[in-house]
Write an enzyme that holds these catalytic residues in place. Structure first.
Site, PDB file in Angstrom:
ATOM      1  N   ALA A 108       9.717  -1.515   6.267  1.00 47.77           N
ATOM      2  CA  ALA A 108       8.851  -2.034   5.386  1.00 47.77           C
ATOM      3  C   ALA A 108       9.381  -2.470   4.115  1.00 47.77           C
ATOM      4  O   ALA A 108      10.448  -2.409   4.069  1.00 47.77           O
ATOM      5  CB  ALA A 108       7.936  -0.650   4.908  1.00 47.77           C
TER       6      ALA A 108
ATOM      7  N   CYS B  90       0.959   1.680   4.741  1.00 47.10           N
ATOM      8  CA  CYS B  90       1.072   0.316   4.595  1.00 47.10           C
ATOM      9  C   CYS B  90      -0.428  -0.416   4.545  1.00 47.10           C
ATOM     10  O   CYS B  90      -0.614  -1.538   4.853  1.00 47.10           O
ATOM     11  CB  CYS B  90       1.959  -0.598   5.232  1.00 47.10           C
ATOM     12  SG  CYS B  90       3.710  -0.053   5.075  1.00 47.10           S
TER      13      CYS B  90
ATOM     14  N   SER C 109       0.922  -1.074  -0.010  1.00 46.27           N
ATOM     15  CA  SER C 109      -0.055  -0.068   0.000  1.00 46.27           C
ATOM     16  C   SER C 109       0.869   1.123   0.115  1.00 46.27           C
ATOM     17  O   SER C 109       1.999   1.333  -0.527  1.00 46.27           O
ATOM     18  CB  SER C 109      -1.012  -0.221   1.347  1.00 46.27           C
ATOM     19  OG  SER C 109      -1.727   0.838   1.350  1.00 46.27           O
TER      20      SER C 109
ATOM     21  N   TRP D 278       5.887   6.197   3.008  1.00 50.70           N
ATOM     22  CA  TRP D 278       6.498   7.238   2.848  1.00 50.70           C
ATOM     23  C   TRP D 278       8.060   7.041   2.993  1.00 50.70           C
ATOM     24  O   TRP D 278       8.435   6.116   3.391  1.00 50.70           O
ATOM     25  CB  TRP D 278       6.351   8.491   4.190  1.00 50.70           C
ATOM     26  CG  TRP D 278       7.089   9.734   4.123  1.00 50.70           C
ATOM     27  CD1 TRP D 278       7.056  10.814   3.573  1.00 50.70           C
ATOM     28  CD2 TRP D 278       8.176   9.710   5.254  1.00 50.70           C
ATOM     29  NE1 TRP D 278       8.121  11.718   3.901  1.00 50.70           N
ATOM     30  CE2 TRP D 278       8.724  11.087   4.748  1.00 50.70           C
ATOM     31  CE3 TRP D 278       9.094   8.676   5.647  1.00 50.70           C
ATOM     32  CZ2 TRP D 278       9.991  11.428   5.351  1.00 50.70           C
ATOM     33  CZ3 TRP D 278       9.916   9.425   6.612  1.00 50.70           C
ATOM     34  CH2 TRP D 278      10.611  10.573   6.315  1.00 50.70           C
TER      35      TRP D 278
ATOM     36  N   LEU E 212      13.108  -2.841   0.297  1.00 47.84           N
ATOM     37  CA  LEU E 212      12.882  -2.506   1.883  1.00 47.84           C
ATOM     38  C   LEU E 212      13.449  -1.248   2.157  1.00 47.84           C
ATOM     39  O   LEU E 212      14.249  -0.501   1.480  1.00 47.84           O
ATOM     40  CB  LEU E 212      13.890  -3.735   2.708  1.00 47.84           C
ATOM     41  CG  LEU E 212      15.436  -3.620   2.856  1.00 47.84           C
ATOM     42  CD1 LEU E 212      15.952  -2.669   3.833  1.00 47.84           C
ATOM     43  CD2 LEU E 212      15.813  -4.866   2.561  1.00 47.84           C
ATOM     44  N   ALA E 213      12.684  -0.695   3.257  1.00 43.17           N
ATOM     45  CA  ALA E 213      13.089   0.714   4.147  1.00 43.17           C
ATOM     46  C   ALA E 213      13.045   0.531   5.415  1.00 43.17           C
ATOM     47  O   ALA E 213      12.311   0.017   6.185  1.00 43.17           O
ATOM     48  CB  ALA E 213      12.012   1.736   3.636  1.00 43.17           C
TER      49      ALA E 213
END
Length: 264
Positions: free
Chosen positions: A168, A199, A91, A94, A182-183
């Protein structure tokens, strides 16, 4: 293997990569989101044609909202800022300075196992954040990413108190080649998360390494351990383990048109 609907296609100690050559890690600094997205697409096409080796982009983005395929209208920001619609799963989220972003451009071994790939990414993050001091980090069954349980006390009293996501994931696989990734939240602000349903999840919070540990944890400090753990997880030297501490509804199975809930 935790949180998987079936056993992985490969033994846990086998590499999920099609190649055994070393990863080409490219540290890019701060890069505009669309510029990095275009670079990913070019590299993915080259990797599919075997013109380059497996490549990992390590960077940060200026402040930006991006919306994956499962974003609902009710998830979108209420602060009027623009949103970039992208071709990854998941979804809205940021990105901003202080958040470590990693985009692996890899050709996966056949048969491609998307679930195993995601779990190996998660495992590399769990290993990293635990090594840095967030020892309770783990998984929430039904939700991707890496989480800190509500029962774990953060060193900084300003940290959220519910279950909270510290990293995330959002991926895309085309022709057996991965994109996006990934972050990991390091020193970034959480202000911009307050204006979205991050998300697609409104019953939990978001956190950072710095809030959890009560000291500044820079992207530079997190990068080395994460690159080591990522290489080991993809190769099978770091085995996916069961770090599940809770279960929660899958945000992909939401009812559309729900109201925005107040962020904690």
């Amino acid at each position: 293997m935790s949180n998987a609907p079936r056993a992985p296609f490969f033994p846990a100690d086998r590499s999920i990569r099609a190649s055994d050559r070393p990863l080409d890690i490219r540290r890019l600094g701060v890069v505009e989101y669309e510029q990095a997205w275009e670079l990913q697409a070019r590299l993915a096409a080259q990797r599919a044609a075997d013109e380059i080796d497996d490549t990992v982009l390590v960077l940060e983005h200026p402040n930006v909202y991006t919306a994956g395929k499962r974003t609902l209208e009710s998830d979108l920001p209420d602060n009027g800022l623009p949103v970039i619609t992208v071709d990854r799963g998941g979804s809205i989220t940021w990105h901003g300075v202080g958040q470590l972003v990693v985009y692996p451009i890899l050709k996966l071994a056949e048969p491609v196992d998307v679930v195993d790939y995601v779990r190996r990414l998660e495992e590399s993050i769990i290993q990293t954040v635990r090594q840095l001091g967030v020892v309770d980090a783990g998984r929430v069954d039904g939700r991707s990413g890496v989480w800190v349980p509500a029962t774990a006390r953060a060193a900084d009293p300003a940290a959220p108190e519910r279950d909270r996501k510290i990293a995330a994931l959002g991926i895309r696989i085309t022709r057996g080649v991965t994109m996006h990734g990934l972050a990991l939240n390091c020193t970034n602000t959480l202000e911009y998360y307050e204006h979205i349903i991050a998300c697609g999840i409104d019953d939990a919070d978001v956190t950072t390494l710095s809030l959890e540990l009560g000291r500044e944890v820079t992207t530079e400090e997190a990068e080395g351990p994460l690159m080591t753990a990522l290489d080991e997880a993809l190769s099978g030297r770091l085995t996916v383990a069961d770090h599940t501490f809770a279960s929660a509804p899958d945000p992909a199975k939401r009812i559309t048109g729900r109201r925005r809930s107040q962020q904690g």
